[in-house]
Design a protein around this motif. Sequence first.
Motif, PDB file in Angstrom:
ATOM      1  N   SER A  34       0.819  -1.213  -0.110  1.00 20.29           N
ATOM      2  CA  SER A  34       0.014  -0.082   0.013  1.00 20.29           C
ATOM      3  C   SER A  34       0.839   1.070  -0.138  1.00 20.29           C
ATOM      4  N   ASP A  35       2.216   0.991  -0.316  1.00 17.54           N
ATOM      5  CA  ASP A  35       3.120   2.255  -0.433  1.00 17.54           C
ATOM      6  C   ASP A  35       2.452   3.369  -1.569  1.00 17.54           C
ATOM      7  N   PRO A  36       2.561   4.504  -1.141  1.00 19.91           N
ATOM      8  CA  PRO A  36       2.113   5.663  -2.481  1.00 19.91           C
ATOM      9  C   PRO A  36       3.250   5.801  -3.544  1.00 19.91           C
ATOM     10  N   MET A  37       2.729   5.917  -4.449  1.00 20.00           N
ATOM     11  CA  MET A  37       3.928   6.240  -5.751  1.00 20.00           C
ATOM     12  C   MET A  37       4.427   7.472  -5.455  1.00 20.00           C
ATOM     13  N   PRO A  38       5.701   7.733  -5.178  1.00 22.39           N
ATOM     14  CA  PRO A  38       6.269   8.888  -4.845  1.00 22.39           C
ATOM     15  C   PRO A  38       6.274  10.126  -5.935  1.00 22.39           C
ATOM     16  N   THR A  39       6.791   9.924  -6.876  1.00 22.45           N
ATOM     17  CA  THR A  39       6.819  10.941  -7.897  1.00 22.45           C
ATOM     18  C   THR A  39       6.434  10.644  -9.387  1.00 22.45           C
ATOM     19  N   VAL A  40       6.249  11.592 -10.169  1.00 23.13           N
ATOM     20  CA  VAL A  40       6.148  11.205 -11.586  1.00 23.13           C
ATOM     21  C   VAL A  40       6.950  10.255 -12.151  1.00 23.13           C
ATOM     22  N   ASN A  41       8.233  10.726 -11.894  1.00 23.07           N
ATOM     23  CA  ASN A  41       9.377  10.025 -12.588  1.00 23.07           C
ATOM     24  C   ASN A  41       9.295   8.311 -12.197  1.00 23.07           C
ATOM     25  N   ASP A  42       8.787   8.212 -10.894  1.00 22.78           N
ATOM     26  CA  ASP A  42       8.611   6.932 -10.374  1.00 22.78           C
ATOM     27  C   ASP A  42       7.657   5.985 -10.860  1.00 22.78           C
ATOM     28  N   GLN A  50      -2.146   3.280  -4.265  1.00 18.75           N
ATOM     29  CA  GLN A  50      -2.149   4.775  -4.770  1.00 18.75           C
ATOM     30  C   GLN A  50      -0.948   4.753  -5.996  1.00 18.75           C
ATOM     31  N   PHE A  51      -1.410   4.813  -7.079  1.00 10.46           N
ATOM     32  CA  PHE A  51      -0.555   5.060  -8.444  1.00 10.46           C
ATOM     33  C   PHE A  51      -0.449   6.247  -8.807  1.00 10.46           C
ATOM     34  N   ILE A  52      -1.441   7.263  -8.240  1.00 13.52           N
ATOM     35  CA  ILE A  52      -1.298   8.743  -8.404  1.00 13.52           C
ATOM     36  C   ILE A  52      -0.140   9.134  -7.834  1.00 13.52           C
ATOM     37  N   PRO A  53       1.114   9.856  -8.304  1.00 12.57           N
ATOM     38  CA  PRO A  53       2.207  10.115  -7.498  1.00 12.57           C
ATOM     39  C   PRO A  53       1.744  11.255  -6.203  1.00 12.57           C
ATOM     40  N   LYS A  54       2.433  10.933  -5.308  1.00 12.23           N
ATOM     41  CA  LYS A  54       2.186  11.546  -4.035  1.00 12.23           C
ATOM     42  C   LYS A  54       2.497  13.286  -4.429  1.00 12.23           C
ATOM     43  N   GLU A  55       3.355  13.430  -5.239  1.00 18.67           N
ATOM     44  CA  GLU A  55       3.790  14.815  -5.607  1.00 18.67           C
ATOM     45  C   GLU A  55       2.406  15.821  -6.174  1.00 18.67           C
ATOM     46  N   VAL A  56       1.899  14.580  -7.087  1.00 11.77           N
ATOM     47  CA  VAL A  56       0.690  15.409  -7.960  1.00 11.77           C
ATOM     48  C   VAL A  56      -0.268  15.790  -6.882  1.00 11.77           C
ATOM     49  N   LEU A  57      -0.497  14.655  -6.089  1.00  5.36           N
ATOM     50  CA  LEU A  57      -1.790  14.843  -5.185  1.00  5.36           C
ATOM     51  C   LEU A  57      -1.438  16.372  -4.285  1.00  5.36           C
ATOM     52  N   GLU A  58      -0.132  16.322  -3.755  1.00  8.59           N
ATOM     53  CA  GLU A  58       0.087  17.583  -2.914  1.00  8.59           C
ATOM     54  C   GLU A  58      -0.096  18.675  -3.624  1.00  8.59           C
ATOM     55  N   ARG A  59       0.480  18.821  -5.015  1.00  9.48           N
ATOM     56  CA  ARG A  59       0.162  19.813  -5.955  1.00  9.48           C
ATOM     57  C   ARG A  59      -1.085  20.507  -6.004  1.00  9.48           C
ATOM     58  N   HIS A  60      -1.984  19.626  -6.049  1.00 11.39           N
ATOM     59  CA  HIS A  60      -3.281  19.857  -6.168  1.00 11.39           C
ATOM     60  C   HIS A  60      -4.066  20.049  -4.709  1.00 11.39           C
TER      61      HIS A  60
END
Length: 286
Positions: free
Chosen positions: A112-120, A178-188
């Motif tokens: 259940s680890d989140p996908m960290p970044t778009v690059n990941d 959570q395949f949506i990158p964490k950085e994208v969720l945080e950005r929005h």
Amino acid sequence: MSQAYNYCNDFVKRFSYERYLSTLYAPITARPSLIALYAFACEIARIRELVNEPMPGEIRLQWWHDALSGTDHGDVMHNPVAQAIIETIEHHKLPREPFLNLISARRFDLYSDPMPTVNDLEGYCGETSSALVLLASMILSGKPADRQISDACGHGGVAYAMSGLMQTLAWQASRQQQFIPKEVLERHDVDPSALKGNRSDDGVWAVFEEMVELSRKHLDDCEEALEGIDKSVLPAFLPVFQVELFFNEADKDSFEPLQVCGGAPHIRRMWHMWRTSRRLARLSRK
């Protein structure tokens, strides 16, 4: 076809219809090998659905890793998908590293680890999807991929995998994925729990649109790379361009990102693939 390849053919037709369709555009001699490749991909992708916790999934993935590494389990050839893909690897002298990398990348699915970044995320899509397009191209051409083919495979596979993930957001959330990158969720400013709902708020829509736009960009880059390409590899890319059907649905006012998209009817997929085959043929002649 041997019994193992017949099994794989039915398996792919059931679980990855667009890939099954694409094999009908390949030379008849290449079809069993392509079917074996796609059956292997389906088998690995389904492991998360077949287990209730990570450890049984890890054991299954390790079994496949050992089987393709040459470690003798004794029962490998009793598994029709394993038998078919091992024969395919040996017949076409395919490199084993992409297969092993795909298996390793799928370990992410078990947790259940989140996908960290778009690059990941792009790296994950590359190892689980782009690698398949590349291997299919090698089967079709009978030789290692050059830089142009590799670039097209890279972008095409990412577009295919990413759009697939965008079609199942709520389903992923229900499985604590959570395949949506964490950085994208945080950005929005979107909390992951918002993906478990039935209706998208403005933040979820912004996340969805950003990810779909990124998938479109990869598809555009794939299409650009296909100009003047060896026409023998084109059937490998036919499943990739099926994502255009999803893009068309996502553009409709009635579309809801948090409802699972069932996909287009079979007849529409067949028609779109036929049109795509003609379009890609024209690209390869440029």
